[in-house]
Design an enzyme around this catalytic site. Structure first.
Site: not given
Length: 428
Positions: A73, A76, A137
């Site tokens: 993640s 991102k 997230s």
């Protein structure tokens, strides 16, 4: 014409007259990509790591930092950068809305992943999706932002790749906007690749992403520092809690490390990852750890290792700030053989922070010691290059840390006869 006269006068060398050669010292690029700057007393229990100065990119520690690994993640952060860029360019607005596709909505409803629940019938503001991406997230939120920016996931992935390439990141593997394994994206999976592929970047690449994000959009810290918030989806609300447990009030907070960002990442392949940043004693650093232990959802290993790395930097380095306009002794003039004045004073054109290991001394030199006339006040005539008695100072750019050196006054070209005289008899 002057060059022809100089050639004709070369025969005078036999009588003891010598032409002075121009001396230029140019440092060879530092191969930061192949070096480890590990300390024997810092045994980080991670697969890879790096610590850098947030402004200059000076590398303060590195372990396996150029090997691409799964980043989960932390992906991102690239999605957020492109979202903020689109807002800055007027292509999106905070109050504008986007609806997730049915495929994205389905992913957002999967409680095995980090998410806020989305429905394809509801329009969410860009601000809501942005906050959910950074705080919770949320995978579905990140994918919806990608859709808002580029219209579809594949086009957005191409945009991500192009951005990274423009930053000199050439070995990244990017397949989606959120960091999930490709096979977990259902019908939204990237076409033509295996279901087990994941986004990959090296710790060095991830540090570059963080540096660019903080440089161009420092306001991102206003959101990455939020510990918890509420997300509304139509008539339902869900509580978001930041996965960065080093924030004040959360379980891995250290009172001497006021961490305010940036992003965690976790998959089975990636392990526990964290791109962190902290500003202490007036100096901000960026740290990245990849592949920390992840025994269970409560395992704080990535934060323990990050704290260890941050403490190491602040305890073992001294940050020296040289302010814009500073004159540096021993590197404050350049020769101007053809100028009215045969030398020009130079100063730093920007404030720069240099980190030196405790017990070592900083060393400064100029990339050029001789320049051509005319010289204009405020013009860049050379670069300051910095090193230390403990060794070179590599940076994310792959070169030593540098800063522009600019002239403090105009220095016009001397007239023809003065230049000819100097060519024959020297500049005294």
């Amino acid at each position: 014409m002057l060059k022809k006269i100089k050639k004709a006068l070369l025969s005078l060398a036999a009588s003891g007259l010598l032409l002075t050669g121009i001396s230029t010292w140019q440092a060879a690029p530092v191969a930061a990509a192949t070096a480890n700057y590990q300390q024997q007393d810092l045994n980080l229990d991670v697969k890879a790591a790096i610590a850098v100065d947030a402004d200059s990119g000076q590398i303060l520690y590195a372990k396996n930092a150029t090997t691409p690994r799964q980043i989960a993640s932390m992906t991102k952060l690239v999605t957020v950068y492109l979202t903020l860029q689109a807002i800055k360019q007027g292509k999106l607005s905070w109050t504008g809305t986007a609806k997730p596709t049915a495929a994205i909505a389905k992913i957002s409803q999967n409680t095995e992943y980090s998410n806020v629940p989305l429905t394809s019938s509801h329009a969410y503001t860009i601000k809501e999706l942005y906050r959910a991406t950074l705080i919770e997230s949320a995978n579905g939120a990140a994918m919806t932002l990608a859709q808002a920016v580029s219209g579809d996931q594949v086009t957005f992935v191409k945009k991500m790749r192009k951005l990274l390439t423009s930053w000199g990141i050439k070995d990244a593997k990017i397949y989606n906007a959120c960091g999930l394994t490709n096979g977990n994206l259902g019908s939204a999976a990237y076409p033509g690749v295996g279901k087990d592929v994941e986004n990959e970047m090296s710790a060095t690449d991830m540090a570059i992403v963080c540096q660019k994000l903080l440089k161009y959009f420092p306001e991102v810290l206003q959101t990455t520092s939020i510990t918890s918030a509420t997300f509304s989806s139509g008539s339902t609300q869900s509580q978001m809690t930041n996965w960065n447990w080093m924030l004040k009030g959360l379980s891995s907070y250290y009172s001497d490390l006021p961490v305010d960002g940036l992003k965690t990442g976790t998959t089975d392949k990636a392990g526990a990852c964290f791109a962190g940043t902290v500003k202490k004693k007036g100096h901000r650093i960026i740290t990245v750890v990849l592949g920390a232990k992840h025994a269970n959802s409560q395992d704080p290993s990535r934060f323990v290792q990050t704290a260890k790395l941050m403490h190491y930097v602040y305890q073992n380095y001294t940050a020296v700030t040289l302010k814009k306009g500073s004159s540096i002794s021993g590197a404050n003039t350049v020769k101007v053989p053809e100028g009215k004045e045969t030398s020009s004073k130079v100063v730093l054109d920007k404030t720069v922070t240099i980190w030196a290991k405790q017990g070592s001394k900083l060393q400064t030199s100029l990339s050029k010691t001789t320049v051509s006339a005319p010289v204009k006040k405020g013009s860049k005539v050379a670069s300051y290059k910095f090193s230390a008695t403990s060794g070179k100072l590599p940076s994310l750019s792959g070169k030593t840390v540098t800063a522009p050196a600019v002239a403090t006054q105009d220095n016009q070209e001397a007239n023809f006869f003065v230049r000819l005289w100097r060519s024959i008899f020297g500049s005294k």
